[in-house]
Design an enzyme around this catalytic site. Structure first.
Site, PDB file in Angstrom:
ATOM      1  N   ILE A  82      15.845 -42.966 -45.034  1.00 41.60           N
ATOM      2  CA  ILE A  82      14.800 -42.241 -44.764  1.00 41.60           C
ATOM      3  C   ILE A  82      14.847 -41.000 -45.639  1.00 41.60           C
ATOM      4  CG2 ILE A  82      12.882 -41.627 -43.265  1.00 41.60           C
ATOM      5  CD1 ILE A  82      13.698 -44.526 -42.814  1.00 41.60           C
ATOM      6  N   LYS A  83      13.730 -41.050 -46.436  1.00 38.65           N
ATOM      7  CA  LYS A  83      13.481 -39.643 -47.544  1.00 38.65           C
ATOM      8  C   LYS A  83      12.780 -39.035 -46.703  1.00 38.65           C
ATOM      9  CE  LYS A  83      13.350 -39.619 -51.968  1.00 38.65           C
ATOM     10  NZ  LYS A  83      12.943 -39.827 -53.308  1.00 38.65           N
ATOM     11  N   ILE A  84      13.167 -37.651 -46.308  1.00 38.81           N
ATOM     12  CA  ILE A  84      12.339 -36.472 -45.706  1.00 38.81           C
ATOM     13  C   ILE A  84      12.434 -35.173 -46.559  1.00 38.81           C
ATOM     14  CG2 ILE A  84      12.677 -35.198 -43.480  1.00 38.81           C
ATOM     15  CD1 ILE A  84      12.395 -37.880 -42.772  1.00 38.81           C
TER      16      ILE A  84
END
Length: 217
Positions: A82-84
């Site tokens: 997951i890119k945050i």
């Protein structure tokens, strides 16, 4: 050093996989939009090809929304990361997700303290954006150098993904500094193979080979 491909085009991913050097893929909303296809269609196509980590970005701006989107995306496959974004809300989300065992890639990092905070929160990866820093006149590789030193000083297991790669020199510098990963656009990846003397030498070898009598092939 591992190589990720920074793209959402499956044709590029297939080509890089055939080269035998593809370790993962990173995407973002901009890259997905360029395909002209639906989000879920693009993501599923990528997951069907790539065996390594595939970074997919959330679009919520609050921590709770990021966590909920992350949980939904993670259900698509074990290789989903997951890119945050490197914001206050983003770091809050990273902490929650790390406790849930969901891998994260903290993106849009432009100064080393953002990377330090991400690592403290349990990020799996951090992505310093070197090309965009160079666009505003900064020596972007200093950022990678600082992050690497900080992580080494404190024994963080968070891996560095050098992102926003614009040319092969970025890849070379990242490798010299000991970065864990470079995520590279397809056009730059192609350039990594090339040198004029390689082409010239091959041309000469083939010309000479054609003169050899009794060639078996």
């Amino acid at each position: 050093m591992k190589f990720f491909l920074d793209t959402a085009f499956v044709e590029e991913i297939r080509a890089a996989k055939e080269w035998g050097i593809l370790d993962g893929v990173t995407t973002n909303p901009t890259l997905v939009a360029k395909t002209g296809k639906g989000f879920m269609e693009v993501v599923q196509d990528i997951l069907n090809i790539v065996e390594g980590p595939v970074s997919i970005e959330v679009v919520a701006q609050d921590a709770q929304g990021m966590v909920e989107q992350a949980q939904q995306l993670r259900r698509l496959g074990e290789q989903v990361v997951i890119k945050i974004p490197a914001t206050q809300e983003g770091i809050k989300a990273v902490k929650v997700l790390s406790q849930e065992g969901i891998p994260t890639n903290v993106t849009l990092i432009f100064q080393p303290l953002q990377a330090l905070l991400a690592a403290k929160a349990g990020a799996t990866y951090v992505s310093p954006f070197v090309g965009r820093l160079e666009d505003i006149g900064h020596d972007a590789m200093d950022l990678v150098f600082d992050i690497k030193n900080i992580f080494d000083n404190y024994g963080f297991e968070t891996q560095i993904i050098v992102a926003s790669i614009r040319h092969p020199k970025h890849v070379l510098d990242a490798a010299r500094m000991g970065a864990d990963i470079c995520t590279v656009p397809f056009k730059v990846m192609e350039q990594l193979f090339k040198h004029a003397l390689t082409d010239r030498g091959l041309e000469q070898f083939l010309a000479d080979w054609s003169k050899v009598p009794g060639r078996p092939f």
